[in-house]
Design a protein around this motif. Structure first.
Motif, PDB file in Angstrom:
ATOM      1  N   TYR A   1      78.422  50.897  54.512  1.00  0.00           N
ATOM      2  CA  TYR A   1      77.648  51.614  53.498  1.00  0.00           C
ATOM      3  C   TYR A   1      77.707  50.828  52.189  1.00  0.00           C
ATOM      4  CZ  TYR A   1      77.890  55.350  56.913  1.00  0.00           C
ATOM      5  OH  TYR A   1      77.786  56.095  58.071  1.00  0.00           O
ATOM      6  N   VAL A   2      76.534  50.521  51.644  1.00  0.00           N
ATOM      7  CA  VAL A   2      76.442  49.658  50.461  1.00  0.00           C
ATOM      8  C   VAL A   2      75.695  50.398  49.353  1.00  0.00           C
ATOM      9  CG1 VAL A   2      75.666  47.436  49.563  1.00  0.00           C
ATOM     10  CG2 VAL A   2      76.356  47.637  51.981  1.00  0.00           C
ATOM     11  N   LEU A   3      76.346  50.507  48.192  1.00  0.00           N
ATOM     12  CA  LEU A   3      75.684  51.028  46.999  1.00  0.00           C
ATOM     13  C   LEU A   3      75.392  49.857  46.082  1.00  0.00           C
ATOM     14  CD1 LEU A   3      74.730  53.321  45.122  1.00  0.00           C
ATOM     15  CD2 LEU A   3      77.066  53.407  44.215  1.00  0.00           C
ATOM     16  N   GLY A   4      74.105  49.650  45.773  1.00  0.00           N
ATOM     17  CA  GLY A   4      73.725  48.498  44.958  1.00  0.00           C
ATOM     18  C   GLY A   4      74.382  48.497  43.597  1.00  0.00           C
ATOM     19  N   ALA A   5      74.376  49.638  42.893  1.00  0.00           N
ATOM     20  CA  ALA A   5      75.001  49.727  41.577  1.00  0.00           C
ATOM     21  C   ALA A   5      75.180  51.181  41.189  1.00  0.00           C
ATOM     22  CB  ALA A   5      74.171  49.002  40.522  1.00  0.00           C
ATOM     23  N   THR A   6      76.228  51.444  40.422  1.00  0.00           N
ATOM     24  CA  THR A   6      76.587  52.810  40.030  1.00  0.00           C
ATOM     25  C   THR A   6      75.919  53.266  38.743  1.00  0.00           C
ATOM     26  OG1 THR A   6      78.456  52.004  38.735  1.00  0.00           O
ATOM     27  CG2 THR A   6      78.877  52.550  41.051  1.00  0.00           C
ATOM     28  N   GLY A   7      75.355  52.335  37.961  1.00  0.00           N
ATOM     29  CA  GLY A   7      74.888  52.687  36.627  1.00  0.00           C
ATOM     30  C   GLY A   7      76.061  52.781  35.666  1.00  0.00           C
ATOM     31  N   ASN A   8      75.817  53.272  34.461  1.00  0.00           N
ATOM     32  CA  ASN A   8      76.849  53.333  33.419  1.00  0.00           C
ATOM     33  C   ASN A   8      77.569  54.677  33.419  1.00  0.00           C
ATOM     34  OD1 ASN A   8      76.590  50.758  32.225  1.00  0.00           O
ATOM     35  ND2 ASN A   8      74.799  51.416  31.062  1.00  0.00           N
ATOM     36  N   PHE A   9      78.885  54.615  33.362  1.00  0.00           N
ATOM     37  CA  PHE A   9      79.678  55.827  33.173  1.00  0.00           C
ATOM     38  C   PHE A   9      79.766  56.152  31.690  1.00  0.00           C
ATOM     39  CE2 PHE A   9      83.738  58.188  32.821  1.00  0.00           C
ATOM     40  CZ  PHE A   9      83.421  59.255  33.649  1.00  0.00           C
ATOM     41  N   ILE A  10      79.948  55.117  30.869  1.00  0.00           N
ATOM     42  CA  ILE A  10      79.868  55.303  29.426  1.00  0.00           C
ATOM     43  C   ILE A  10      79.505  53.979  28.767  1.00  0.00           C
ATOM     44  CG2 ILE A  10      82.324  54.874  28.959  1.00  0.00           C
ATOM     45  CD1 ILE A  10      82.055  57.207  26.840  1.00  0.00           C
ATOM     46  N   SER A  11      78.571  54.038  27.838  1.00  0.00           N
ATOM     47  CA  SER A  11      78.137  52.873  27.070  1.00  0.00           C
ATOM     48  C   SER A  11      77.299  53.393  25.899  1.00  0.00           C
ATOM     49  CB  SER A  11      77.313  51.898  27.920  1.00  0.00           C
ATOM     50  OG  SER A  11      75.994  52.385  28.096  1.00  0.00           O
ATOM     51  N   ASN A  12      76.804  52.471  25.089  1.00  0.00           N
ATOM     52  CA  ASN A  12      75.943  52.855  23.965  1.00  0.00           C
ATOM     53  C   ASN A  12      74.462  52.747  24.317  1.00  0.00           C
ATOM     54  OD1 ASN A  12      75.547  53.593  21.127  1.00  0.00           O
ATOM     55  ND2 ASN A  12      74.808  51.479  20.863  1.00  0.00           N
ATOM     56  N   ARG A  13      74.148  52.380  25.545  1.00  0.00           N
ATOM     57  CA  ARG A  13      72.749  52.186  25.942  1.00  0.00           C
ATOM     58  C   ARG A  13      71.992  53.506  25.919  1.00  0.00           C
ATOM     59  NH1 ARG A  13      71.647  46.614  26.156  1.00  0.00           N
ATOM     60  NH2 ARG A  13      73.626  45.601  26.672  1.00  0.00           N
ATOM     61  N   ARG A  14      70.777  53.484  25.366  1.00  0.00           N
ATOM     62  CA  ARG A  14      69.994  54.711  25.274  1.00  0.00           C
ATOM     63  C   ARG A  14      68.673  54.632  26.012  1.00  0.00           C
ATOM     64  NH1 ARG A  14      73.541  57.502  25.304  1.00  0.00           N
ATOM     65  NH2 ARG A  14      72.153  59.270  24.985  1.00  0.00           N
ATOM     66  N   ASP A  15      68.314  53.481  26.550  1.00  0.00           N
ATOM     67  CA  ASP A  15      67.064  53.369  27.296  1.00  0.00           C
ATOM     68  C   ASP A  15      67.160  54.176  28.587  1.00  0.00           C
ATOM     69  OD1 ASP A  15      66.026  51.674  25.374  1.00  0.00           O
ATOM     70  OD2 ASP A  15      66.679  49.848  26.426  1.00  0.00           O
ATOM     71  N   GLN A  16      66.003  54.590  29.078  1.00  0.00           N
ATOM     72  CA  GLN A  16      65.970  55.315  30.345  1.00  0.00           C
ATOM     73  C   GLN A  16      66.661  54.499  31.439  1.00  0.00           C
ATOM     74  OE1 GLN A  16      62.041  56.099  31.884  1.00  0.00           O
ATOM     75  NE2 GLN A  16      62.746  57.728  33.258  1.00  0.00           N
ATOM     76  N   TYR A  17      67.422  55.171  32.264  1.00  0.00           N
ATOM     77  CA  TYR A  17      68.203  54.622  33.375  1.00  0.00           C
ATOM     78  C   TYR A  17      69.511  53.948  32.936  1.00  0.00           C
ATOM     79  CZ  TYR A  17      63.738  55.305  35.775  1.00  0.00           C
ATOM     80  OH  TYR A  17      62.570  55.849  36.265  1.00  0.00           O
ATOM     81  N   THR A  18      69.614  53.501  31.680  1.00  0.00           N
ATOM     82  CA  THR A  18      70.865  52.866  31.228  1.00  0.00           C
ATOM     83  C   THR A  18      71.806  53.876  30.576  1.00  0.00           C
ATOM     84  OG1 THR A  18      70.074  52.317  28.999  1.00  0.00           O
ATOM     85  CG2 THR A  18      69.610  50.727  30.758  1.00  0.00           C
TER      86      THR A  18
END
Length: 432
Positions: free
Chosen positions: A328-345
Motif C-alpha cells: 500500500y503506497v500513499l503518494g504524500a500526506t500533505g501538511n500537518f502544520i505550516s504557514n501555507r495558505r494556498d488551496q491543498y497546502t
C-alpha cells in the motif's frame, strides 16, 4: 430274635443283616454328632438381628476408604487472541518563520510549540504507535529559520510532539543536512534525550546497517526511511554525512535493508520516503519507480512526504515466496502544520491502518483510513498569528470559537477535497 435272625411281619432279617443295619445306624449317629459339634464351634460370620437386617461383621483386614484420585483431564490449550496494532502517520511539519515567531516566548527565551497542537493532541497519539515528519534538523546548531535552502527548527519541538503521543520521527529529507554533519549528530542526540525514536539518520555505519524494529502489541514492525534528495549539499558536508549520516536513496540499498529486517525477525515492514515535486498532487514517474522497488523487495506500506499536498493511494501487487503480496503506497500526506495558505497546502491527513494477525500466523495491512486535518491560522491583527491544527471531522457540525466564517467554510472544503483526492482506496474518512 433267634439264631435264624429277627422276624418283623413277613420279613426276616438274618444275623448278618442285623450287623450291617446296626453299623449303618451307628455311622449315621456319629455323622450327626460330628456336624452338630462343627456348627457350634465355628464363628458366626453372619447373624440375623431382631429387625431382620443382616449384619456383616467387620473384617479383620482394613479397607481403604480414601476418596480415589480422579484421572486428570488435560486442560485444552486456549487459542491465543490474534495480535493487532494501529499505526498513525502525521503529515509534514514545516516550522516556517511565522510559526517560529508564534512559538517564541520572549519573556522565557524559549520556543513552545504545544499550543499549536492543543486542539488535536488527543488525536495525534490515539494509536499504538505514531510517526511524524519534521522538515530539517532539530539540533540547535544554527540560527533557527525556514528558507528554501536552509531550515533549522528548535529541538523543543521534539518534546512538544512527544507530549502529544508521537513515538518516532523520520529524519531523512531534503533538508537533513541544512546544519551539516554536526547538525545531524546533534538532532539524533536531542531525539535520544527526549526518548523519541528516529529513523533515516545515523551516527555510524554500524547504526545505519542495524534494522530499526519496534515491538508494537507483540508485532515486530521494521521501519525504513529514505530521501531522494539531500538538497544539493552532498558536496558541502563531511563524507560521513553522505556515507551513513542520512539515508539517501543513491547511497542506500532497500534490498539489503529489507533482508536485514526480515533476518532480524520483522513481521511487517513500513517505509517512509521523502520524494516527488513540491505542490504536485499527482505522483511522478520517479515516485512510482521507487515505490515499485520497495514493493519488489517485500515492503508492506510506503508513505510519502515532501510535496506538501495530499497525493492519492496506489496498491502494488508482487510475487513474494510464491504468493501475491500487496504493498500500500500513499503518494504524500500533505501538511500537518505550516504557514501555507494556498488551496491543498493548508491541509493534509493523518494516515491510519491496522496490522492484523491472520489465522496462519502471517500479518495483513487492513482497515486503512485517514483523518483530514486543517491548519487554522488566526490573525492577531498586529502582523502575528496563532496556529492550530484541527482534525476536520470533529468540527463539521460545530464552528470553533473565534474562527471566521471564511476559515470555517475552508475547513469544510478540506473534508471534501481529501475524499476526492483519495477516492475509495481507503476504508474510511475518519471523523476523529
Amino acid at each position: 430274635m433267634n439264631k435264624n435272625g429277627l422276624r418283623i411281619g413277613n420279613y426276616r432279617i438274618t444275623p448278618l443283616g442285623l450287623t450291617v443295619l446296626f453299623a449303618l445306624v451307628a455311622l449315621i449317629l456319629a455323622l450327626i454328632i460330628l456336624l452338630s459339634t462343627s456348627f457350634k464351634s465355628a464363628p458366626d460370620a453372619v447373624k440375623p438381628t431382631g429387625n431382620n437386617v443382616i449384619s456383616v461383621e467387620t473384617p479383620t483386614a482394613p479397607i481403604n476408604l480414601a476418596t480415589p484420585t480422579p484421572t486428570p483431564v488435560p486442560t485444552p490449550t486456549p487459542m491465543p487472541t490474534p495480535r493487532s496494532a494501529t499505526i498513525r502517520s502525521l503529515g509534514e511539519i514545516a516550522m516556517e518563520e511565522p510559526l517560529l515567531e508564534a512559538a517564541y516566548n520572549a519573556d522565557a527565551g524559549i520556543y513552545d510549540f504545544s499550543e499549536m497542537f492543543s486542539m488535536i493532541s488527543d488525536v495525534m497519539g490515539n494509536a499504538d504507535y505514531t510517526i511524524a515528519d519534521v522538515e530539517g534538523p532539530l539540533g540547535d546548531t544554527k540560527a533557527y529559520g525556514f528558507q528554501t535552502d536552509n531550515i533549522s527548527t528548535p529541538s523543543s519541538l521534539i518534546a512538544a510532539l512527544k507530549q502529544c503521543g508521537v513515538d518516532m520521527l523520520t529524519l531523512a529529507n531534503d533538508h537533513t543536512l541544512d546544519s551539516g554533519w554536526n547538525g545531524v549528530q546533534d538532532t539524533i542526540a536531542k531525539c535520544i534525550a527526549n526518548n523519541m525514536d528516529y529513523i533515516g539518520a545515523s551516527t555510524s555505519n554500524a547504526e545505519k546497517s542495524t534494522p530499526v524494529i519496534r515491538d508494537i502489541q507483540g508485532i515486530r514492525v521494521a521501519f525504513l526511511n529514505y530521501t531522494d534528495s539531500v538538497g544539493g549539499k552532498e558536496g558541502d558536508v563531511d563524507k560521513a554525512a553522505i556515507e551513513y549520516g542520512v539515508n539517501w536513496i543513491s547511497n542506500s540499498s532497500c534490498k539489503s535493508d529489507v533482508a536485514a529486517a526480515k533476518e532480524a525477525g520483522a513481521d511487517v515492514i513500513i517505509a517512509y520516503v521523502s520524494w516527488g515535486k513540491m505542490f504536485e498532487r499527482t505522483p511522478s514517474n520517479a515516485q512510482y519507480t521507487i515505490a515499485k522497488a520497495l514493493a519488489d523487495v517485500g515492503v508492506d506500506v510506503v508513505i510519502g512526504y515532501n510535496p506538501h499536498v495530499i497525493q492519492p493511494f496506489i496498491v502494488l501487487e508482487t510475487e513474494q515466496d510464491g504468493q501475491t503480496h500487496k504493498t500500500y503506497v500513499l503518494g504524500a500526506t500533505g501538511n500537518f502544520i505550516s504557514n501555507r495558505r494556498d488551496q491543498y497546502t493548508d491541509s493534509g491527513i493523518i494516515l491510519q491502518f491496522e496490522i492484523n494477525e491472520q489465522a496462519d500466523g502471517s500479518f495483513a495491512i487492513e482497515n486503512l483510513g485517514y483523518i483530514p486535518t486543517y491548519v487554522w491560522r488566526l490573525d492577531n491583527g498586529d502582523g502575528t498569528y496563532e496556529y492550530h491544527t484541527l482534525a476536520v471531522g470533529q468540527w463539521l457540525e460545530s464552528q470553533p470559537e473565534g474562527m471566521s466564517y471564511a476559515d470555517y467554510t475552508r475547513l469544510k472544503q478540506v473534508w471534501a477535497e481529501a475524499q476526492t483526492i483519495l477516492g475509495t482506496s481507503t476504508a474510511a474518512c475518519l471523523h476523529e
